[in-house]
Design a protein around this motif. Structure first.
Motif, short mmCIF file in Angstrom:
data_model
loop_
_atom_site.label_atom_id
_atom_site.label_comp_id
_atom_site.label_asym_id
_atom_site.label_seq_id
_atom_site.Cartn_x
_atom_site.Cartn_y
_atom_site.Cartn_z
N PHE A 1 -70.96 -1.20 -15.57
CA PHE A 1 -69.75 -0.46 -15.50
C PHE A 1 -68.58 -1.52 -15.92
CE2 PHE A 1 -65.64 -0.13 -13.13
CZ PHE A 1 -65.36 1.13 -12.99
N ARG A 2 -68.77 -3.02 -15.91
CA ARG A 2 -67.86 -3.81 -16.59
C ARG A 2 -67.84 -3.52 -18.03
NH1 ARG A 2 -67.88 -8.68 -18.77
NH2 ARG A 2 -69.98 -8.90 -18.83
N LEU A 3 -69.06 -3.41 -18.46
CA LEU A 3 -69.15 -3.43 -20.05
C LEU A 3 -68.75 -2.17 -20.65
CD1 LEU A 3 -72.83 -4.91 -20.62
CD2 LEU A 3 -70.35 -6.06 -21.21
N LYS A 4 -68.97 -0.96 -19.96
CA LYS A 4 -68.49 0.09 -20.11
C LYS A 4 -66.95 0.21 -20.14
CE LYS A 4 -68.67 5.30 -18.88
NZ LYS A 4 -69.25 6.17 -17.98
N LEU A 5 -66.30 -0.34 -19.27
CA LEU A 5 -64.89 -0.17 -19.14
C LEU A 5 -64.34 -1.27 -20.35
CD1 LEU A 5 -62.35 0.44 -17.19
CD2 LEU A 5 -62.67 -1.64 -16.09
N ASN A 6 -64.66 -2.29 -20.32
CA ASN A 6 -64.42 -3.08 -21.62
C ASN A 6 -64.38 -2.42 -23.11
OD1 ASN A 6 -63.67 -5.20 -19.94
ND2 ASN A 6 -65.55 -6.23 -20.38
N TYR A 7 -65.37 -1.49 -23.14
CA TYR A 7 -65.92 -0.78 -24.28
C TYR A 7 -64.63 0.13 -24.57
CZ TYR A 7 -68.12 2.05 -27.98
OH TYR A 7 -68.29 2.98 -29.02
N GLU A 8 -64.58 1.05 -23.53
CA GLU A 8 -63.55 2.09 -23.59
C GLU A 8 -61.91 1.50 -23.49
OE1 GLU A 8 -64.15 4.41 -19.93
OE2 GLU A 8 -66.11 5.57 -20.84
N LYS B 1 -61.25 -0.95 -25.51
CA LYS B 1 -61.18 -1.52 -26.87
C LYS B 1 -60.98 -0.22 -27.57
CE LYS B 1 -63.90 -3.89 -30.18
NZ LYS B 1 -65.40 -4.83 -30.48
N LEU B 2 -61.81 0.83 -27.49
CA LEU B 2 -61.64 2.07 -28.26
C LEU B 2 -60.29 2.57 -27.98
CD1 LEU B 2 -64.94 4.44 -27.56
CD2 LEU B 2 -64.29 2.87 -29.80
N ALA B 3 -59.59 2.51 -26.92
CA ALA B 3 -58.42 3.18 -26.65
C ALA B 3 -57.35 2.27 -27.34
CB ALA B 3 -58.09 3.39 -25.24
N SER B 4 -57.48 1.02 -27.16
CA SER B 4 -56.65 0.22 -28.17
C SER B 4 -56.60 0.15 -29.47
CB SER B 4 -56.77 -1.14 -27.49
OG SER B 4 -57.62 -1.68 -27.69
N HIS B 5 -57.60 0.72 -30.13
CA HIS B 5 -57.78 0.62 -31.39
C HIS B 5 -57.93 1.89 -32.08
CE1 HIS B 5 -59.06 -3.65 -30.51
NE2 HIS B 5 -58.63 -3.83 -32.07
N VAL B 6 -57.42 3.06 -31.27
CA VAL B 6 -57.36 4.35 -31.71
C VAL B 6 -56.60 4.86 -32.88
CG1 VAL B 6 -55.53 5.06 -30.34
CG2 VAL B 6 -57.27 6.88 -30.86
N SER C 1 -59.87 5.85 -35.31
CA SER C 1 -59.82 7.04 -34.56
C SER C 1 -61.31 7.69 -34.54
CB SER C 1 -58.71 7.99 -35.10
OG SER C 1 -58.87 8.15 -36.60
N LYS C 2 -62.08 7.55 -35.70
CA LYS C 2 -63.23 8.21 -35.73
C LYS C 2 -64.25 7.87 -34.57
CE LYS C 2 -64.75 8.54 -39.96
NZ LYS C 2 -65.54 8.35 -41.45
N ALA C 3 -64.30 6.59 -34.37
CA ALA C 3 -65.05 6.07 -33.45
C ALA C 3 -64.78 6.73 -31.89
CB ALA C 3 -65.17 4.52 -33.30
N PHE C 4 -63.40 6.53 -31.88
CA PHE C 4 -62.98 7.08 -30.56
C PHE C 4 -63.11 8.49 -30.19
CE2 PHE C 4 -59.47 9.15 -28.20
CZ PHE C 4 -59.32 8.41 -26.78
N TYR C 5 -62.87 9.24 -31.20
CA TYR C 5 -63.38 10.76 -30.99
C TYR C 5 -64.68 11.33 -31.02
CZ TYR C 5 -58.41 11.62 -31.20
OH TYR C 5 -56.84 11.79 -31.09
N SER C 6 -65.38 10.39 -31.45
CA SER C 6 -67.03 10.39 -31.74
C SER C 6 -67.55 10.17 -30.32
CB SER C 6 -67.63 9.41 -32.52
OG SER C 6 -69.03 9.52 -32.41
N TYR C 7 -66.96 9.16 -29.60
CA TYR C 7 -67.32 8.77 -28.09
C TYR C 7 -66.90 9.91 -27.18
CZ TYR C 7 -67.39 6.19 -23.56
OH TYR C 7 -67.57 5.97 -22.72
N LEU C 8 -65.76 10.48 -27.38
CA LEU C 8 -65.31 11.59 -26.64
C LEU C 8 -66.30 12.82 -26.74
CD1 LEU C 8 -61.48 11.49 -26.93
CD2 LEU C 8 -62.82 10.75 -25.06
#
Length: 199
Positions: free
Chosen positions: A162-169, A171-176, A180-187
């Motif tokens: 949970f901690r690693l997942k929260l940090n990863y998300e 990081k994605l949100a702060s660098h959207v 943006s490609k990695a952010f929307y791919s994750y979504l």
């Protein structure tokens, strides 16, 4: 009558008046409830997860690397000036396939879910192994102590995941804006239903 009754709309003047219910007679010890089996035309995600495919990750290669490879390693001229349109398209397709071969790939399940989480780390893998070993030990020697130990290992793994997942998300949100490609791919990978229900 305490048993459930089956009603149907009558064709009389009052369409809401129920028709007389048919007699309910069930064997002793059996229920009068009727079970309906309905087959839904939806995809079975658990079955799809068994199929593993290699997916190209275009976000892991830069445009400069693609251009450099295409200029230095591919001859963009045609083998003959007398080629027709179909022949030109075939040769161009071969050249484009060579470019696609340099794109990094990762194993994915057929429903576009990666085999390993993008936030996975060596520490998380060690905790997962300890958790799995603890549950295997409990299966072989079931006891309250082994169960408590397995539950403890399970909680440690889930907290770290949970901690690693929260940090990863985060990081994605702060660098959207920058990635943006990695952010929307994750979504897209978080979608529960990949396709609509067939008719």
């Amino acid at each position: 009558d305490t048993f459930p009754r089956l009603h149907k709309l009558s064709r009389g003047k009052n369409p809401l008046s129920p028709a007389p219910a048919p007699p309910m007679s069930s064997p002793l010890g059996k229920s009068d409830h009727t079970c309906l089996v309905v087959n839904l035309g939806v995809s079975n995600s658990s079955a799809l997860k068994n199929e593993i495919v290699q997916k190209q990750l275009w976000s892991k290669i830069s445009l400069e690397d693609i251009l450099e490879y295409s200029v230095t390693n591919i001859d963009w001229g045609y083998t003959s000036d007398d080629l027709d349109v179909e022949g030109m398209l075939k040769e161009l397709n071969v050249k484009l396939i060579k470019i696609c071969d340099i794109v990094p790939t990762d194993p994915f399940y057929e429903n576009n879910v990666p085999l390993k989480s993008p936030w996975s780390s060596s520490a998380l893998k060690r905790k997962q192994k300890l958790k799995n070993d603890a549950w295997k030990n409990f299966d072989c020697n079931p006891s309250s102590e082994n169960f408590s130990h397995a539950m403890s290992r399970q909680q440690i793994y889930e907290d770290e995941n949970f901690r690693l997942k929260l940090n990863y998300e985060r990081k994605l949100a702060s660098h959207v804006k920058d990635n943006s490609k990695a952010f929307y791919s994750y979504l897209r990978n978080k979608r529960l239903l990949k396709s609509g229900v067939p008719e």
